[in-house]
Design a protein around this motif. Structure first.
Motif, PDB file in Angstrom:
ATOM      1  N   MET A 118       0.811  -1.212   0.000  1.00  0.00           N
ATOM      2  CA  MET A 118       0.000   0.000   0.000  1.00  0.00           C
ATOM      3  C   MET A 118       0.850   1.270   0.000  1.00  0.00           C
ATOM      4  O   MET A 118       0.463   2.266  -0.558  1.00  0.00           O
ATOM      5  CB  MET A 118      -0.919   0.021   1.217  1.00  0.00           C
ATOM      6  N   ASP A 119       2.044   1.228   0.639  1.00  0.00           N
ATOM      7  CA  ASP A 119       2.818   2.455   0.762  1.00  0.00           C
ATOM      8  C   ASP A 119       3.909   2.545  -0.304  1.00  0.00           C
ATOM      9  O   ASP A 119       4.730   3.437  -0.266  1.00  0.00           O
ATOM     10  CB  ASP A 119       3.426   2.567   2.163  1.00  0.00           C
ATOM     11  N   ALA A 120       3.968   1.613  -1.222  1.00  0.00           N
ATOM     12  CA  ALA A 120       4.999   1.664  -2.241  1.00  0.00           C
ATOM     13  C   ALA A 120       4.387   2.062  -3.569  1.00  0.00           C
ATOM     14  O   ALA A 120       3.185   1.958  -3.773  1.00  0.00           O
ATOM     15  CB  ALA A 120       5.661   0.302  -2.375  1.00  0.00           C
ATOM     16  N   SER A 121       5.183   2.590  -4.463  1.00  0.00           N
ATOM     17  CA  SER A 121       4.599   3.001  -5.724  1.00  0.00           C
ATOM     18  C   SER A 121       5.379   2.491  -6.921  1.00  0.00           C
ATOM     19  O   SER A 121       4.846   2.465  -8.011  1.00  0.00           O
ATOM     20  CB  SER A 121       4.509   4.521  -5.784  1.00  0.00           C
ATOM     21  N   VAL A 122       6.602   2.092  -6.742  1.00  0.00           N
ATOM     22  CA  VAL A 122       7.376   1.623  -7.890  1.00  0.00           C
ATOM     23  C   VAL A 122       8.467   0.672  -7.410  1.00  0.00           C
ATOM     24  O   VAL A 122       8.912   0.750  -6.260  1.00  0.00           O
ATOM     25  CB  VAL A 122       7.970   2.815  -8.671  1.00  0.00           C
ATOM     26  N   ASP A 123       8.867  -0.209  -8.279  1.00  0.00           N
ATOM     27  CA  ASP A 123       9.883  -1.196  -7.910  1.00  0.00           C
ATOM     28  C   ASP A 123      11.179  -0.852  -8.639  1.00  0.00           C
ATOM     29  O   ASP A 123      11.211  -0.826  -9.863  1.00  0.00           O
ATOM     30  CB  ASP A 123       9.441  -2.587  -8.349  1.00  0.00           C
ATOM     31  N   LEU A 124      12.227  -0.580  -7.904  1.00  0.00           N
ATOM     32  CA  LEU A 124      13.522  -0.275  -8.516  1.00  0.00           C
ATOM     33  C   LEU A 124      14.454  -1.470  -8.346  1.00  0.00           C
ATOM     34  O   LEU A 124      14.451  -2.101  -7.292  1.00  0.00           O
ATOM     35  CB  LEU A 124      14.151   0.954  -7.855  1.00  0.00           C
ATOM     36  N   PRO A 125      15.254  -1.763  -9.334  1.00  0.00           N
ATOM     37  CA  PRO A 125      16.166  -2.910  -9.210  1.00  0.00           C
ATOM     38  C   PRO A 125      17.458  -2.546  -8.480  1.00  0.00           C
ATOM     39  O   PRO A 125      18.426  -3.291  -8.564  1.00  0.00           O
ATOM     40  CB  PRO A 125      16.428  -3.286 -10.670  1.00  0.00           C
ATOM     41  N   PHE A 126      17.502  -1.388  -7.833  1.00  0.00           N
ATOM     42  CA  PHE A 126      18.723  -1.011  -7.105  1.00  0.00           C
ATOM     43  C   PHE A 126      18.347  -0.128  -5.915  1.00  0.00           C
ATOM     44  O   PHE A 126      17.230   0.378  -5.822  1.00  0.00           O
ATOM     45  CB  PHE A 126      19.707  -0.263  -8.018  1.00  0.00           C
ATOM     46  N   TRP A 127      19.328   0.003  -5.011  1.00  0.00           N
ATOM     47  CA  TRP A 127      19.157   0.915  -3.890  1.00  0.00           C
ATOM     48  C   TRP A 127      19.464   2.323  -4.376  1.00  0.00           C
ATOM     49  O   TRP A 127      20.400   2.524  -5.147  1.00  0.00           O
ATOM     50  CB  TRP A 127      20.119   0.572  -2.753  1.00  0.00           C
ATOM     51  N   LEU A 128      18.699   3.272  -3.905  1.00  0.00           N
ATOM     52  CA  LEU A 128      18.898   4.660  -4.331  1.00  0.00           C
ATOM     53  C   LEU A 128      19.071   5.531  -3.091  1.00  0.00           C
ATOM     54  O   LEU A 128      18.248   5.491  -2.182  1.00  0.00           O
ATOM     55  CB  LEU A 128      17.676   5.130  -5.122  1.00  0.00           C
TER      56      LEU A 128
END
Lengths: 447, 264
Positions: free
Chosen positions: A108-118
């Motif tokens: 619910m609190d996430a909006s996108v999946d990134l393949p790396f740490w930012l």
């Protein structure tokens, strides 16, 4: 003793809820209401209500009290079961896509999946400057000619004049509040929390390889097949600012927003891609939205050369247009353009300006197609009208606000095995309190 | 033009609500009841005109609910009269109807309120109406509790204090199921709209605190050891009610503003 302990439990629960609802910070409520202590208190409260039911001999006189006390553990059992076994996830569905059983889900609190740490390792909020050109016809001799955010080389004005960073930021740190240009015009620092920034981000991959990237506001960079660009600042409070980024994953053509807290070394948001395979296929085949007429914000010109237009009020459009204190400020026909579109702004005779605000949603609904092995069904999904299928409930949450029309809708997909218990308990509790208040002997039973 | 009608009808209702108190105090009870009926009719006309202007049940903003809160007083009194023969509470209910209407008179009327999709639910009207009905009753019970508190200061006034406490209890017994319905119908509505019964939103949390303190009040009345705490529980419950209804809704404390009830 038992009775007093039960009242003490009620008091403790009330005080904890009160502490959680006091303005002590955003993170407090979740921490309090999910704490083992609070859960333990609720379990004890349910147990004490259940014990009351067993202590009393069943009678019509006490029926209201019995039902009321029985309802509390029923609700708590359902809520606890739901908390343990519930799946509650958000789903983004592109309108018109083929039905899929495998859905990409985010919490619910996430909006996108990134393949790396930012991680944002350096943040430089950028000011906005308002350019005032000389204009002898205005009372103060200037008129606003535009707003500019400094780029890497400063500000390049439409008349070709370049205001370099050495002028805008003489000491390299603080920004000049006022820059007088050779042409006689002025650049004035716009007050208020900034919305623009440049940042340096560090990317850390699964194989521990890292790279550092400098991001300018609005300029996209490609990092490992992910397009990333800065979208500004999100001010949580006066001292707490988050960086807004837009990310476009490989193979998708939708920019999705993420928030990154600056300065958290190595703790940048990482959103794991989650898949869920449903026993049926799901697709959003159509989407309709109906909007209210837009509101208009009224602005008056400022007396000061460095001032923005002054906001006065916001007005809704009625059958007679915009009416203020009985006077028609703008008739309906003046607010409608040639193509029956609402005009974006309207200059009034007295120098004031009406600016159109984004119109509010009156109603929106989506067509949900569900295909199982032996049937295909279409449901209409709207706010307050969830669709139940195969043990799942789907809720229409929102949609994208693309000016050319919505591309996707956000749904909540939920499977809660405790729902029936909670609903039954809620109705029991409501019925019990009414029974208690209106039964002829209720007063005696209560007293 | 409708502004004048609204203000005019509110003014008439206000004058008549005040007249009820005066007439009852001077022992002209039949006239007081007559004035109450006319005042309520005026109040109902304001609600009706508000509904006609917005084209929806007029319960969408603070102005609407303040007018409606006043309207709830007389029906609440009639239920009490039917159930407990508490007709002597007429001036209390008329007085309590006066104040929300005064507040509404000075509010910017919400003729162009729009019912956003989240409010387009079958729960909207029963949820708000049950809350307003319970708030009307709780307000009168609180006024009686204040008098009771004053009378407890002297031992010889204690019998009179007990009669006020008893009347307040009768009122709260009627208020509590409506308060419960309001709280729980909100949870069912939230489940239909967002898929979650409860979000620990500020408004929800304070509504739960209010409900819990009234529950404590009822429990304290049942045990002789806890009896001295009855009045305090009642006052704490009403203080929580005021925070839920006014402080959160009007944003009197910025960080107590509700995100999910921003339209309420």
């Amino acid at each position: 003793m038992f009775f007093r302990a039960s009242v003490l439990l009620l008091l403790l629960v009330a005080l904890i809820v009160m502490v959680g609802a006091l303005p002590a910070g955003e993170a407090v409520p979740v921490a309090i209401f999910q704490s083992p202590l609070f859960v333990l208190l609720l379990v004890l409260l349910g147990a004490s209500c259940l014990a009351c039911c067993f202590r009393w001999k069943p009678s019509w006189r006490r029926s209201g009290l019995l039902v009321t006390h029985l309802a509390v553990p029923v609700i708590l059992v359902g809520a606890l079961w739901g908390a343990i076994a519930e799946r509650n996830l958000s789903v983004r569905c592109r309108i018109g896509d083929e039905p899929r059983t495998k859905l990409s889900l985010t919490r619910m609190d996430a909006s996108v999946d990134l393949p790396f740490w930012l991680t944002v390792v350096d943040l430089d909020p950028l000011p906005e400057y308002v350019w005032h050109q000389t204009d002898p016809e205005t009372p103060h001799g200037f008129r606003r000619a535009g707003r500019y955010v400094p780029g890497a080389d400063g500000i390049v004005l439409p008349d070709g004049e370049v205001v370099g960073m050495d002028t805008l930021r003489p000491d390299g740190v603080s920004w000049s509040p006022r820059v007088e240009l050779d042409s006689g015009s002025l650049l004035l620092f716009r007050r208020g929390p900034g919305e623009y920034c440049r940042a340096t981000v560090r990317v850390e991959r699964e194989d521990a390889a890292t790279s550092v990237h400098k991001l300018e506001h609005g300029e996209a960079v490609t990092i490992d097949d992910v397009k990333l660009k800065l979208d500004g600042l999100a001010w949580v409070s006066d001292s707490d600012v988050w960086v807004k980024c837009l990310a476009m994953l490989s193979g998708r053509d939708v920019w999705e927003s993420i928030l990154v807290k600056p300065g958290r070394e190595g703790r940048g948001r990482r959103f794991m891609l989650m898949h869920l395979t449903l026993p049926f296929a799901l697709a959003v085949t159509d989407f309709q939205v109906e909007r209210f007429p837009p509101d208009y914000a009224l602005y008056a010109p400022s007396e000061m050369p460095d001032g923005d237009l002054l906001y006065e009020d916001t007005y809704s459009v009625g059958a007679d247009g915009i009416v203020v204190d009985g006077d028609v400020l703008a008739a309906p026909e003046t607010l409608r353009g040639d193509a029956e579109e609402w005009v974006s702004h309207l200059d009034l005779a007295d120098g004031r300006v009406l600016n159109r605000q984004p119109p509010g949603d009156k109603h929106y609904e989506a067509e949900l197609l569900v295909e199982s092995a032996d049937e295909a069904q279409t449901f209409t999904l709207a706010v307050n009208h969830p669709v139940s299928y195969g043990g799942w409930r789907f809720y229409l949450v929102s949609y994208d606000r693309d000016p050319s029309g919505p591309n996707y809708v956000d749904l909540t997909a939920r499977r809660d095995p405790g729902r029936l218990w909670v609903v039954v308990g809620v109705w029991l509790l409501m019925a019990g309190t009414f029974l208690n208040a209106f039964s002829p002997t209720g007063r005696d039973a209560d007293a | 033009m409708h502004d004048l009608w609204l203000k005019g009808m509110m003014g008439v209702a206000l004058v008549l609500y005040a007249a009820v108190v005066l007439l009852y105090a001077t022992d002209r009870k039949r006239m007081a009841w007559g004035a109450m009926i006319v005042a309520w009719t005026g109040n109902a006309s304001v609600v009706g005109l508000n509904g006609w202007l917005v084209g929806d049940p007029p319960l969408g903003n603070m102005y609407h609910v303040m007018v409606f809160l006043s309207l709830c007083m007389f029906p609440a009194l009639l239920v009490l009269v039917a159930r407990d023969r508490l007709s002597g509470l007429l001036p209390w209910f008329a007085g309590a109807a006066f104040f929300p209407l005064i507040g509404a008179l000075f509010m910017k009327e919400g003729a162009l309120w729009r019912r956003v999709p989240a409010l387009q639910s079958v729960w909207f009207v029963p949820h708000v109406v049950s809350y307003m009905f319970s708030y009307a009753l709780c307000t009168v019970a609180f006024l009686l509790a204040l008098v009771q508190g004053g009378l407890l200061l002297k031992a010889r006034w204690r019998p009179a204090a007990d009669s006020y406490a008893s009347a307040a209890y009768s009122i709260l017994r009627l208020a509590f199921p409506f308060l419960t319905f309001g709280l729980l119908s909100g949870a069912l509505w939230a489940e239909e709209a967002w898929g979650r019964y409860w979000s620990w939103d500020v408004k929800e949390s304070w509504a739960l605190v209010t409900w819990l303190f009234y529950l404590i009040y009822f429990h304290c009345r049942k045990h002789v050891v806890l009896m001295p705490w009855v009045l305090w529980a009642h006052l704490a419950a009403f203080a929580s009610l005021v925070i839920t209804f006014l402080v959160v809704n009007l944003g009197l404390i910025h960080k107590l503003s509700s995100a999910l009830h921003g339209y309420a």
